[in-house]
Scaffold this motif. Structure first.
Motif, PDB file in Angstrom:
ATOM      1  N   PRO A 183      25.494 -22.559  87.184  1.00 25.34           N
ATOM      2  CA  PRO A 183      25.521 -23.817  88.572  1.00 25.34           C
ATOM      3  C   PRO A 183      24.210 -24.835  88.038  1.00 25.34           C
ATOM      4  N   SER A 184      25.355 -26.531  87.945  1.00 21.58           N
ATOM      5  CA  SER A 184      24.050 -27.594  88.202  1.00 21.58           C
ATOM      6  C   SER A 184      23.703 -27.430  88.766  1.00 21.58           C
ATOM      7  N   TRP A 185      23.027 -28.176  88.994  1.00 20.81           N
ATOM      8  CA  TRP A 185      21.702 -28.814  90.093  1.00 20.81           C
ATOM      9  C   TRP A 185      22.317 -28.911  91.394  1.00 20.81           C
ATOM     10  N   LYS A 186      23.075 -29.759  91.703  1.00 20.90           N
ATOM     11  CA  LYS A 186      24.248 -29.909  93.124  1.00 20.90           C
ATOM     12  C   LYS A 186      24.386 -28.804  93.556  1.00 20.90           C
ATOM     13  N   PRO A 187      25.717 -28.038  93.726  1.00 17.01           N
ATOM     14  CA  PRO A 187      26.244 -27.962  91.719  1.00 17.01           C
ATOM     15  C   PRO A 187      27.636 -28.494  91.788  1.00 17.01           C
ATOM     16  N   SER A 188      28.273 -29.182  91.422  1.00 13.51           N
ATOM     17  CA  SER A 188      29.104 -29.868  91.342  1.00 13.51           C
ATOM     18  C   SER A 188      30.029 -29.848  89.708  1.00 13.51           C
ATOM     19  N   GLY A 189      29.412 -29.306  88.940  1.00 14.91           N
ATOM     20  CA  GLY A 189      30.289 -29.215  87.824  1.00 14.91           C
ATOM     21  C   GLY A 189      30.822 -27.710  86.937  1.00 14.91           C
ATOM     22  N   VAL A 190      32.376 -27.637  87.153  1.00  9.29           N
ATOM     23  CA  VAL A 190      32.528 -26.174  86.572  1.00  9.29           C
ATOM     24  C   VAL A 190      31.556 -25.441  85.323  1.00  9.29           C
ATOM     25  N   GLY A 191      31.060 -24.521  85.261  1.00 12.01           N
ATOM     26  CA  GLY A 191      30.905 -24.045  84.229  1.00 12.01           C
ATOM     27  C   GLY A 191      32.268 -22.992  83.742  1.00 12.01           C
ATOM     28  N   LEU A 192      32.698 -22.822  82.531  1.00 14.55           N
ATOM     29  CA  LEU A 192      33.312 -22.223  81.558  1.00 14.55           C
ATOM     30  C   LEU A 192      34.129 -21.860  80.835  1.00 14.55           C
ATOM     31  N   GLU A 193      34.100 -20.864  79.899  1.00 17.64           N
ATOM     32  CA  GLU A 193      35.036 -20.064  79.094  1.00 17.64           C
ATOM     33  C   GLU A 193      35.593 -19.940  78.787  1.00 17.64           C
ATOM     34  N   LYS A 194      36.801 -20.485  78.161  1.00 15.85           N
ATOM     35  CA  LYS A 194      38.327 -19.779  78.103  1.00 15.85           C
ATOM     36  C   LYS A 194      38.396 -19.528  76.968  1.00 15.85           C
ATOM     37  N   PHE A 195      39.251 -18.141  76.731  1.00 13.64           N
ATOM     38  CA  PHE A 195      39.912 -17.621  75.819  1.00 13.64           C
ATOM     39  C   PHE A 195      40.967 -16.857  75.578  1.00 13.64           C
ATOM     40  N   GLY A 196      41.616 -16.971  74.441  1.00 16.29           N
ATOM     41  CA  GLY A 196      42.667 -15.842  74.632  1.00 16.29           C
ATOM     42  C   GLY A 196      43.630 -16.015  73.603  1.00 16.29           C
ATOM     43  N   GLN A 197      45.664 -15.975  73.807  1.00 12.92           N
ATOM     44  CA  GLN A 197      45.874 -16.680  72.167  1.00 12.92           C
ATOM     45  C   GLN A 197      47.158 -17.285  72.880  1.00 12.92           C
ATOM     46  N   VAL A 198      47.791 -17.598  71.673  1.00 11.78           N
ATOM     47  CA  VAL A 198      49.160 -18.087  72.054  1.00 11.78           C
ATOM     48  C   VAL A 198      50.041 -18.115  70.850  1.00 11.78           C
ATOM     49  N   GLY A 199      50.863 -16.966  71.221  1.00 13.40           N
ATOM     50  CA  GLY A 199      52.494 -16.466  70.809  1.00 13.40           C
ATOM     51  C   GLY A 199      52.646 -14.787  70.549  1.00 13.40           C
ATOM     52  N   SER A 200      53.083 -14.466  69.351  1.00 14.32           N
ATOM     53  CA  SER A 200      53.359 -13.145  69.865  1.00 14.32           C
ATOM     54  C   SER A 200      52.765 -12.180  69.516  1.00 14.32           C
ATOM     55  N   MET A 201      51.495 -12.404  68.592  1.00 12.11           N
ATOM     56  CA  MET A 201      50.526 -11.889  68.719  1.00 12.11           C
ATOM     57  C   MET A 201      49.292 -11.277  69.169  1.00 12.11           C
ATOM     58  N   PRO A 202      49.550 -10.310  70.737  1.00 13.36           N
ATOM     59  CA  PRO A 202      48.904 -10.309  71.482  1.00 13.36           C
ATOM     60  C   PRO A 202      47.165 -10.134  70.831  1.00 13.36           C
ATOM     61  N   VAL A 203      46.461  -9.793  69.627  1.00 10.02           N
ATOM     62  CA  VAL A 203      45.207  -9.660  69.340  1.00 10.02           C
ATOM     63  C   VAL A 203      45.250 -10.288  67.962  1.00 10.02           C
ATOM     64  N   SER A 204      45.037 -11.222  68.315  1.00 10.57           N
ATOM     65  CA  SER A 204      45.290 -12.575  66.490  1.00 10.57           C
ATOM     66  C   SER A 204      43.676 -12.971  68.117  1.00 10.57           C
ATOM     67  N   GLY A 205      43.109 -13.347  67.349  1.00 13.56           N
ATOM     68  CA  GLY A 205      41.458 -14.339  67.967  1.00 13.56           C
ATOM     69  C   GLY A 205      40.938 -13.310  68.826  1.00 13.56           C
ATOM     70  N   TRP A 206      41.355 -12.596  69.371  1.00 13.70           N
ATOM     71  CA  TRP A 206      40.606 -11.776  70.651  1.00 13.70           C
ATOM     72  C   TRP A 206      41.293 -11.156  71.023  1.00 13.70           C
ATOM     73  N   PHE A 207      41.031  -9.404  71.874  1.00 11.98           N
ATOM     74  CA  PHE A 207      41.290  -8.680  72.125  1.00 11.98           C
ATOM     75  C   PHE A 207      41.807  -9.683  73.767  1.00 11.98           C
ATOM     76  N   PRO A 208      42.699  -8.827  74.457  1.00  7.51           N
ATOM     77  CA  PRO A 208      43.046  -9.528  75.808  1.00  7.51           C
ATOM     78  C   PRO A 208      41.705  -7.973  76.986  1.00  7.51           C
ATOM     79  N   TYR A 209      40.750  -8.480  76.381  1.00  7.03           N
ATOM     80  CA  TYR A 209      40.051  -7.942  77.307  1.00  7.03           C
ATOM     81  C   TYR A 209      38.722  -8.687  77.709  1.00  7.03           C
ATOM     82  N   VAL A 210      38.125  -8.393  78.693  1.00  9.60           N
ATOM     83  CA  VAL A 210      36.834  -8.650  79.061  1.00  9.60           C
ATOM     84  C   VAL A 210      35.862  -8.208  80.046  1.00  9.60           C
ATOM     85  N   ALA A 211      34.663  -8.266  79.215  1.00  4.23           N
ATOM     86  CA  ALA A 211      33.764  -7.632  80.785  1.00  4.23           C
ATOM     87  C   ALA A 211      32.100  -7.873  81.541  1.00  4.23           C
ATOM     88  N   VAL A 212      31.838  -7.784  82.327  1.00  3.86           N
ATOM     89  CA  VAL A 212      30.753  -8.219  82.423  1.00  3.86           C
ATOM     90  C   VAL A 212      29.215  -7.153  83.068  1.00  3.86           C
TER      91      VAL A 212
END
Length: 285
Positions: A183-212
């Protein structure tokens, strides 16, 4: 945050909460249920993330990057929650309604003995007019990590897997601070990490998976999307609440729109979620 209900599925516990503005949920290991410590500050993040054409974009200096928590979501109110059971599975249906009369059903399905839950969202057009979806997430998991009033710096890490054609996958793990998910000091600005892929290859660039992974508690949340086409995953943070969401690539990311006629419905692809006491490898298994 007022607790609505609690459900135990194997070694996992789901708790639903209502805030003055939203309905949220958490997913935790049963053994650590009593250690849940949610942020004291009033925040906002709905378990249903959707956007209708024409509604305002979200605040947080994030227009063009994410559609989470936009005007459509801000208008959602809890209608009811139903539990359906049979010999093999249990399903929780949490129904929200907007000011146009549309219904949004958040489904959680657990098959007896399974180590994952299945989740998806159904949009029902009850407005009497054609409605156009610009975004509909399969899942949105907030309150990460639900064991800290304030997320300790250097504690949460995010794991994903890179890929390309005929490639097994390269693990990439980074602290959330390295991804600017703080978070920013206020906080007001969103932190974002967005990833994925566009098209008919679901595992292209990234796997459709995430873990924390919460290192102090040794707890890992992971999610996988069952989508054989364009998809996206978002790690989002405005305040002390780290959120994960994923599903169909939205209009900004994948040029996706879906027109739903009056009386018709549309369901998102399914996603599979789990939480475990252990590292990312044990959760992915």
């Amino acid at each position: 945050m007022k607790k609505i209900s609690t459900f135990t599925f194997g070694d996992m516990v789901i708790e639903y909460y209502q805030t003055p503005e939203s309905v949220e949920w958490i997913l935790v290991p049963e053994a650590l249920q009593k250690e849940v410590t949610l942020p004291k500050k009033i925040k906002y993040d709905s378990l249903v993330q959707v956007k209708l054409l024409g509604d305002d974009y979200p605040k947080g200096f994030c227009t063009g990057k994410t559609m989470r928590n936009n005007q459509t979501v801000k208008k959602l109110e809890l209608l009811d929650q139903e539990v359906h059971t049979n010999k093999f599975e249990k399903e929780i249906q949490t129904r929200l309604i907007d000011d146009k009369g549309n219904h949004y059903i958040h489904h959680v399905v657990w098959q007896d003995g399974a180590s994952v839950i299945e989740t998806f969202v159904t949009f029902e057009n009850r407005s009497g007019k054609t409605q156009t979806l610009e975004m509909l997430a399969s899942f949105s998991l907030s309150n990460l990590s639900p064991f800290h009033e304030e997320n300790p710096i250097g504690n949460l890490s995010l794991t994903r897997y890179q890929s390309k054609w005929s490639f097994e996958g390269r693990q990439m793990t980074k602290l959330i601070e390295e991804l600017q998910l703080e978070p920013s000091w206020k906080p007001s600005g969103v932190g974002l990490e967005k990833f994925g892929q566009v098209g008919s290859m679901p595992v292209s660039g990234w796997f459709p998976y995430v873990a924390v992974h919460d290192q102090q508690k040794n707890v890992t949340w992971s999610a996988c999307i069952a989508q054989p086409g364009s998809w996206q995953i978002e790690a989002y943070r405005l305040d002390e609440d780290l959120c994960l969401a994923g599903g169909l690539a939205d209009r900004d990311y994948g040029h996706w729109l879906k027109r739903v006629q009056p009386g018709a419905s549309f369901s998102s692809p399914k996603a599979y979620l789990t939480v475990t006491q252990g590292d990312e490898e044990s959760a992915s298994q």
